[in-house]
Write a protein that holds these residues in place. Structure first.
Motif, PDB file in Angstrom:
ATOM      1  N   ILE A   4     -16.083  50.078   1.928  1.00 56.51           N
ATOM      2  CA  ILE A   4     -15.276  51.196   1.446  1.00 56.51           C
ATOM      3  C   ILE A   4     -15.193  52.283   2.521  1.00 56.51           C
ATOM      4  CG2 ILE A   4     -15.111  53.018  -0.287  1.00 56.51           C
ATOM      5  CD1 ILE A   4     -16.566  51.160  -2.231  1.00 56.51           C
ATOM      6  N   GLU A   5     -13.988  52.722   2.800  1.00 59.08           N
ATOM      7  CA  GLU A   5     -13.762  53.753   3.806  1.00 59.08           C
ATOM      8  C   GLU A   5     -13.533  55.112   3.141  1.00 59.08           C
ATOM      9  OE1 GLU A   5     -13.901  53.435   7.112  1.00 59.08           O
ATOM     10  OE2 GLU A   5     -14.384  51.288   6.959  1.00 59.08           O
ATOM     11  N   ASN A   6     -14.078  56.140   3.774  1.00 60.79           N
ATOM     12  CA  ASN A   6     -13.865  57.508   3.329  1.00 60.79           C
ATOM     13  C   ASN A   6     -13.298  58.329   4.478  1.00 60.79           C
ATOM     14  OD1 ASN A   6     -14.462  58.576   0.608  1.00 60.79           O
ATOM     15  ND2 ASN A   6     -16.365  57.417   0.835  1.00 60.79           N
ATOM     16  N   THR A   7     -13.374  59.622   4.369  1.00 63.89           N
ATOM     17  CA  THR A   7     -12.916  60.509   5.434  1.00 63.89           C
ATOM     18  C   THR A   7     -13.549  61.872   5.216  1.00 63.89           C
ATOM     19  OG1 THR A   7     -10.952  61.267   6.637  1.00 63.89           O
ATOM     20  CG2 THR A   7     -10.826  61.293   4.234  1.00 63.89           C
ATOM     21  N   HIS A   8     -13.017  62.880   5.818  1.00 69.63           N
ATOM     22  CA  HIS A   8     -13.476  64.261   5.680  1.00 69.63           C
ATOM     23  C   HIS A   8     -13.055  64.759   4.295  1.00 69.63           C
ATOM     24  CE1 HIS A   8     -14.199  68.407   6.266  1.00 69.63           C
ATOM     25  NE2 HIS A   8     -13.840  68.534   7.534  1.00 69.63           N
ATOM     26  N   LEU A  36     -14.050  64.863 -10.619  1.00 72.93           N
ATOM     27  CA  LEU A  36     -13.376  64.023  -9.636  1.00 72.93           C
ATOM     28  C   LEU A  36     -14.339  62.956  -9.131  1.00 72.93           C
ATOM     29  CD1 LEU A  36     -10.856  63.529  -7.828  1.00 72.93           C
ATOM     30  CD2 LEU A  36     -11.872  65.135  -6.183  1.00 72.93           C
ATOM     31  N   PHE A  37     -13.893  61.703  -9.174  1.00 76.05           N
ATOM     32  CA  PHE A  37     -14.668  60.589  -8.634  1.00 76.05           C
ATOM     33  C   PHE A  37     -13.778  59.859  -7.629  1.00 76.05           C
ATOM     34  CE2 PHE A  37     -18.486  57.906  -9.660  1.00 76.05           C
ATOM     35  CZ  PHE A  37     -18.313  56.987  -8.639  1.00 76.05           C
ATOM     36  N   ILE A  38     -14.247  59.798  -6.387  1.00 74.98           N
ATOM     37  CA  ILE A  38     -13.502  59.163  -5.305  1.00 74.98           C
ATOM     38  C   ILE A  38     -14.072  57.771  -5.040  1.00 74.98           C
ATOM     39  CG2 ILE A  38     -12.869  59.307  -2.864  1.00 74.98           C
ATOM     40  CD1 ILE A  38     -11.564  61.459  -4.482  1.00 74.98           C
ATOM     41  N   ASN A  39     -13.196  56.784  -5.009  1.00 82.25           N
ATOM     42  CA  ASN A  39     -13.570  55.396  -4.691  1.00 82.25           C
ATOM     43  C   ASN A  39     -14.436  54.760  -5.775  1.00 82.25           C
ATOM     44  OD1 ASN A  39     -12.139  55.252  -2.275  1.00 82.25           O
ATOM     45  ND2 ASN A  39     -13.852  56.005  -1.069  1.00 82.25           N
ATOM     46  N   ASP A  40     -13.993  54.838  -7.004  1.00 80.29           N
ATOM     47  CA  ASP A  40     -14.661  54.128  -8.091  1.00 80.29           C
ATOM     48  C   ASP A  40     -14.215  52.668  -8.025  1.00 80.29           C
ATOM     49  OD1 ASP A  40     -16.232  53.781 -10.411  1.00 80.29           O
ATOM     50  OD2 ASP A  40     -14.427  53.923 -11.647  1.00 80.29           O
ATOM     51  N   ILE A  41     -14.775  51.968  -7.064  1.00 74.49           N
ATOM     52  CA  ILE A  41     -14.358  50.605  -6.720  1.00 74.49           C
ATOM     53  C   ILE A  41     -15.510  49.662  -7.024  1.00 74.49           C
ATOM     54  CG2 ILE A  41     -13.649  49.102  -4.822  1.00 74.49           C
ATOM     55  CD1 ILE A  41     -12.443  51.594  -3.478  1.00 74.49           C
ATOM     56  N   GLY A  88     -19.169  55.050  -1.180  1.00 69.94           N
ATOM     57  CA  GLY A  88     -18.864  54.581   0.169  1.00 69.94           C
ATOM     58  C   GLY A  88     -19.243  55.595   1.225  1.00 69.94           C
ATOM     59  N   GLY A  89     -19.985  55.139   2.251  1.00 73.92           N
ATOM     60  CA  GLY A  89     -20.449  56.049   3.283  1.00 73.92           C
ATOM     61  C   GLY A  89     -19.684  55.979   4.594  1.00 73.92           C
ATOM     62  N   ASN A  90     -18.858  54.936   4.782  1.00 72.98           N
ATOM     63  CA  ASN A  90     -18.147  54.788   6.050  1.00 72.98           C
ATOM     64  C   ASN A  90     -17.184  55.943   6.281  1.00 72.98           C
ATOM     65  OD1 ASN A  90     -19.441  52.343   6.308  1.00 72.98           O
ATOM     66  ND2 ASN A  90     -17.680  51.128   5.650  1.00 72.98           N
ATOM     67  N   GLU A 148     -13.992  44.192  -6.374  1.00 75.27           N
ATOM     68  CA  GLU A 148     -12.830  44.661  -5.633  1.00 75.27           C
ATOM     69  C   GLU A 148     -13.149  44.870  -4.152  1.00 75.27           C
ATOM     70  OE1 GLU A 148     -10.506  47.346  -8.939  1.00 75.27           O
ATOM     71  OE2 GLU A 148     -12.454  48.058  -8.237  1.00 75.27           O
ATOM     72  N   SER A 149     -14.371  45.321  -3.854  1.00 75.25           N
ATOM     73  CA  SER A 149     -14.775  45.552  -2.470  1.00 75.25           C
ATOM     74  C   SER A 149     -16.276  45.768  -2.424  1.00 75.25           C
ATOM     75  CB  SER A 149     -14.060  46.778  -1.894  1.00 75.25           C
ATOM     76  OG  SER A 149     -14.564  47.104  -0.610  1.00 75.25           O
ATOM     77  N   GLU A 150     -16.936  45.206  -1.426  1.00 67.68           N
ATOM     78  CA  GLU A 150     -18.332  45.545  -1.198  1.00 67.68           C
ATOM     79  C   GLU A 150     -18.420  47.026  -0.844  1.00 67.68           C
ATOM     80  OE1 GLU A 150     -20.591  43.563  -1.865  1.00 67.68           O
ATOM     81  OE2 GLU A 150     -19.821  41.529  -1.645  1.00 67.68           O
TER      82      GLU A 150
END
Length: 306
Positions: A109-113, A94-99, A131-133, A103-105
Motif C-alpha cells: 500500500i502506497e501513501n504520501t504526505h 477519516l480512514f485512509i487506505n482501508d484495504i 500502509g507505511g510506504n 485486495e493488497s498486502e
C-alpha cells in the motif's frame, strides 16, 4: 506460520460509526450512525475520484460525518489536492487506505504526505491510516483529534518521530503498528521518549505500541514510564514479546491502574502465561493473552508484516 494473524479485513466500524460500503446508485445512510467506504475494483471502469464525485452529488452528502477510503486501484488518489471538493464541513472521521489483505498486502500500500489532508478537516476527531510506504506526517497539528491509528508492516524511525512530535492536545487513543525491519521498520525504543513522561499527550488513555520485532524493549521502557499511570488501555500485542518483556511488565510500578492489557500473539511459555493471568486477576485488569506462538520456532515474527 500463524497465517490468520497476518490477515486483515476492511473496517466494520470506526470513530463510533458503522462503516457501510457505498456504490453509485445507493442511497446514503444515517449521518448520525453511519459513514461510507468508497472503493474500486482492480479492473473496474470507474476511478476512485469519479466515484467520489458521484458520492458528493448525493442528497445529504454534506451531512455525512466521516469517509473511509478503500481500495483505489491505480488511481493517483494520494496526490489529490486536499483543498478540493473532497472537503466536507462536517467531516470528523477519516480512514485512509482501508484495504483488505485480499485486495493488497499491507506492504504494497502506497501513501504520501498526509499532513495537508489532515489539516484540511478542522473538526477531525478520528484518523486511521493503513500502509507505511511513502507515508509522511510532518508538523501534524489537529486541535480536535482524539484517535490516531496507523497500521503498517513497518514504520520508519522518521515516521514514529513525526507522530511523537505532533501537536495533538485532545489525543486519547494512539495506536501504532511499528512492524518489522524487513518491511520498513526502523524505529528503536528511544524514538518513543517524547511519549514517556505523559506530557506530550496529556489526555491519552489508550496506547498501542504493537506488532513490533522489538516488543520486549518497548515493554521494558513502558513498565515504569509515567505515561502508563494515565492509561486505561495498553496494547502490546502482535509482536515478538518473550519472557524478557513479560517479566519487565510484571516488575513494573505503574501498570496497576490499567483496565485492559492486550498481549495477544506472543512467544511466552505456559508458565509465564499463568503468571500474567494471576497478576491480571489480582489487579482486576482485563487481559488478552491469546494466540500463543510456538516456543520451538527459531524464526520469530510479528503478526502483520507483508
Amino acid at each position: 506460520m500463524a497465517a490468520m494473524s497476518r490477515m486483515y479485513g476492511t473496517t466494520e466500524s470506526f470513530g463510533g460509526f458503522e462503516v457501510r460500503q457505498w456504490s453509485p446508485g445507493d442511497p446514503l445512510g444515517d449521518p448520525d450512525t453511519q459513514i461510507h467506504r468508497l472503493s474500486t475494483d482492480y479492473e473496474g471502469d470507474q476511478t476512485w475520484a469519479e466515484q467520489l464525485g458521484l458520492y458528493l452529488q448525493q442528497p445529504g452528502a454534506a451531512q455525512m460525518q466521516g469517509l473511509v477510503v478503500g481500495y483505489w486501484s491505480n488511481d493517483i488518489l494520494m496526490d489529490a489536492d486536499p483543498d478540493s471538493e473532497m472537503v466536507q464541513p462536517l467531516l470528523r472521521v477519516l480512514f485512509i487506505n482501508d484495504i483488505s489483505s485480499e485486495e493488497s498486502e499491507v506492504s504494497w500500500i502506497e501513501n504520501t504526505h498526509l499532513t495537508p489532508l489532515a489539516h484540511a478537516f478542522a473538526h477531525l476527531t478520528h484518523l486511521g491510516i493503513r500502509g507505511g510506504n511513502r507515508l509522511e506526517l510532518p508538523d501534524l497539528k489537529a486541535a480536535s483529534l482524539e484517535t490516531l491509528i496507523i497500521g503498517a508492516g513497518g514504520l520508519s524511525a522518521e515516521r514514529v518521530r513525526q507522530v511523537m512530535q505532533a501537536d495533538l492536545p485532545e489525543l486519547r487513543h494512539l495506536e501504532l503498528y511499528l512492524g518489522t525491519q524487513e518491511y520498513g521498520a526502523g524505529s528503536a525504543a528511544q524514538d518513543l521518549t517524547p511519549l514517556l513522561d505523559g506530557q506530550r499527550f496529556p489526555k491519552l488513555r489508550a496506547l498501542g505500541l504493537k506488532n513490533s520485532d522489538h516488543q520486549d524493549q518497548i515493554a521494558q521502557i513502558l513498565a515504569s514510564a509515567p505515561v502508563v499511570r494515565q492509561l486505561e488501555v495498553l496494547d502490546l500485542s502482535m509482536g515478538v514479546l518473550t519472557d524478557e518483556g513479560a517479566q519487565a511488565l510484571l516488575d513494573g510500578t505503574h501498570l496497576g491502574a490499567l483496565k485492559s492489557l492486550d498481549r495477544h500473539f506472543h512467544w511466552l511459555p505456559d508458565g509465564m502465561v499463568a503468571r500474567l493471568q494471576a497478576w491480571a486477576a489480582a489487579q482486576g485488569t482485563e487481559l488478552d493473552i491469546a494466540d500463543q506462538q510456538g516456543r520451538e520456532d527459531k524464526w520469530r515474527y510479528v503478526a502483520l508484516g507483508e
